[in-house]
Design a protein around this motif. Structure first.
Motif, short mmCIF file in Angstrom:
data_model
loop_
_atom_site.label_atom_id
_atom_site.label_comp_id
_atom_site.label_asym_id
_atom_site.label_seq_id
_atom_site.Cartn_x
_atom_site.Cartn_y
_atom_site.Cartn_z
N GLN A 1 1.23 6.19 9.11
CA GLN A 1 0.25 5.12 8.90
C GLN A 1 0.82 3.77 9.34
O GLN A 1 0.11 2.95 9.94
CB GLN A 1 -0.15 5.07 7.43
CG GLN A 1 -1.03 6.23 6.99
CD GLN A 1 -1.28 6.23 5.50
OE1 GLN A 1 -0.41 5.83 4.70
NE2 GLN A 1 -2.45 6.69 5.08
N ASN A 2 2.08 3.54 9.04
CA ASN A 2 2.75 2.30 9.42
C ASN A 2 2.73 2.12 10.93
O ASN A 2 2.33 1.07 11.45
CB ASN A 2 4.19 2.32 8.90
CG ASN A 2 4.93 1.03 9.17
OD1 ASN A 2 4.35 0.03 9.60
ND2 ASN A 2 6.23 1.04 8.93
N LEU B 1 2.43 2.68 2.53
CA LEU B 1 1.96 3.48 3.66
C LEU B 1 3.03 4.47 4.11
O LEU B 1 4.22 4.22 4.00
CB LEU B 1 1.59 2.57 4.84
CG LEU B 1 0.45 1.58 4.63
CD1 LEU B 1 0.14 0.85 5.93
CD2 LEU B 1 -0.80 2.28 4.10
N TYR C 1 -6.54 1.81 3.12
CA TYR C 1 -5.94 1.73 4.46
C TYR C 1 -7.01 1.87 5.55
O TYR C 1 -7.04 1.09 6.51
CB TYR C 1 -4.88 2.81 4.59
CG TYR C 1 -4.36 3.03 6.00
CD1 TYR C 1 -3.53 2.10 6.60
CD2 TYR C 1 -4.71 4.18 6.71
CE1 TYR C 1 -3.06 2.31 7.89
CE2 TYR C 1 -4.24 4.38 7.99
CZ TYR C 1 -3.42 3.45 8.58
OH TYR C 1 -2.95 3.65 9.85
N CYS D 1 -8.06 -0.90 8.39
CA CYS D 1 -7.99 -0.59 9.82
C CYS D 1 -9.31 -0.90 10.52
O CYS D 1 -9.32 -1.42 11.64
CB CYS D 1 -7.61 0.88 10.03
SG CYS D 1 -5.89 1.28 9.64
N LEU E 1 0.80 -1.22 0.00
CA LEU E 1 0.00 0.00 0.00
C LEU E 1 0.84 1.28 0.00
O LEU E 1 0.29 2.37 -0.11
CB LEU E 1 -0.94 0.01 1.21
CG LEU E 1 -2.09 -0.98 1.21
CD1 LEU E 1 -2.96 -0.78 2.43
CD2 LEU E 1 -2.93 -0.83 -0.05
N ARG F 1 -5.01 4.89 -1.81
CA ARG F 1 -4.29 4.23 -0.71
C ARG F 1 -4.95 4.51 0.62
O ARG F 1 -5.18 3.60 1.44
CB ARG F 1 -2.85 4.72 -0.67
CG ARG F 1 -2.06 4.16 0.52
CD ARG F 1 -0.81 4.97 0.79
NE ARG F 1 -1.15 6.33 1.21
CZ ARG F 1 -0.26 7.33 1.24
NH1 ARG F 1 0.98 7.14 0.83
NH2 ARG F 1 -0.64 8.53 1.64
N ASN F 2 -5.26 5.76 0.88
CA ASN F 2 -5.84 6.14 2.17
C ASN F 2 -7.20 5.49 2.40
O ASN F 2 -7.53 5.08 3.51
CB ASN F 2 -5.95 7.66 2.28
CG ASN F 2 -4.60 8.35 2.30
OD1 ASN F 2 -3.58 7.72 2.58
ND2 ASN F 2 -4.59 9.63 2.01
N PHE G 1 -0.77 1.52 12.22
CA PHE G 1 -1.28 0.19 11.88
C PHE G 1 -0.65 -0.88 12.79
O PHE G 1 -1.33 -1.83 13.20
CB PHE G 1 -1.00 -0.12 10.41
CG PHE G 1 -1.70 -1.36 9.94
CD1 PHE G 1 -3.08 -1.41 9.89
CD2 PHE G 1 -0.99 -2.48 9.56
CE1 PHE G 1 -3.74 -2.55 9.46
CE2 PHE G 1 -1.62 -3.63 9.13
CZ PHE G 1 -3.01 -3.67 9.08
#
Length: 272
Positions: free
Chosen positions: A225-226, A221, A263, A267, A219, A259-260, A229
């Motif tokens: 974000q990483n 990220l 993501y 989540c 993705l 991507r967002n 997550f």
């Protein structure tokens, strides 16, 4: 063992009274205890934190510790409520321009906020900051993260002012009342947080980590974000021990917006 860290006497006193803590001899700074709860007064600002915490750790020996920073914070007006309690998921050191991320593995009913630690008092209404503001948290994180796993760090802040003292500074009694009014929720969070105490081994297995990294690379990220997550998946793993992470049929995103969106949907699958 849980160790509460406070900067001000007015923050400490209602906690000392509520948990019936008694003063410990042998320290030249405030240390109180009762059974498995300790409280250390680290003082205002960063300069005493490292020495006081390290000396305390040498005093208690090889004991597993959770550190909980409880104290007041400033906020920009209209960005927070006076007396409201917030749990901190991100700490920004203003002078270093560096961010730190506590592991928020317990579900808290209070809103999570970011916090900026400054070196000097802010008295202009906090126009530069969209976060809460204090003077200790980043140093507490830096010192304590070298001593305990990240899941054993918790930061709780109560908004006391809007960073403008034209009408006078906060008095001792005002700060005491802010803490006393939130003492029940503080105690609940300490009890919930204690459930993580006996986690000595890494929460995520090698397979878990490989699964996460594959998703991160696929993705593309961001670092934030990483990290977020990873925290979500640690919480999922604690709630679901022994269950393999599911297969995810995902492909490389076509844009940042795509991507967002992907993501956020992923989540949602792993948050209660």
């Amino acid at each position: 063992m849980q160790c509460i860290l406070t900067a001000l006497k007015a923050e400490s006193d209602p906690l000392i009274d509520h948990f019936n803590l008694k003063k410990e001899k042998g320290f030249n700074y405030p240390v109180f205890s009762n059974n498995d709860i300790f409280l250390i007064g680290v003082g205002i600002g960063k300069h005493n934190i490292k020495n006081r915490i390290n000396y305390f750790m040498s005093f208690i020996g090889d004991v597993q510790v959770q550190f909980i920073n409880i104290g007041i914070a400033g906020a920009k007006k209209n960005n927070a409520e006076l007396g409201e309690l917030y749990c901190i998921h991100k700490i920004i050191d203003d002078s270093l321009n560096k961010s730190f991320f506590p592991d928020m593995l317990i579900n808290f009913s209070s809103e999570e906020r970011a916090l900026t630690t400054v070196d000097k008092e802010v008295n202009d209404g906090g126009c530069r900051y969209n976060t809460l503001v204090d003077m200790e948290a980043s140093e507490i994180f830096k010192v304590c993260s070298k001593l305990v796993p990240l899941q054993n760090l918790l930061f709780i802040k109560i908004v006391s002012d809007f960073m403008s003292f034209s009408s006078g500074r906060l008095e001792y009694g005002q700060i005491v009342e802010f803490v006393k009014n939130r003492i029940d929720i503080i105690e609940k969070y300490l009890n919930d947080f204690r459930t993580l105490m006996n986690i000595n081994n890494p929460i995520l297995t090698i397979d878990d980590q490989n699964w996460i990294q594959l998703l991160v690379k696929t993705l593309l990220l961001t670092k934030t974000q990483n990290l977020n997550f990873i925290k979500i998946m640690k919480g999922y793993r604690l709630r679901n021990p022994g269950i393999s992470f599911p297969d995810l049929n995902i492909s490389r995103p076509t844009s940042k917006a795509h991507r967002n969106k992907v993501y956020e949907k992923i989540c949602e699958k792993f948050i209660i």
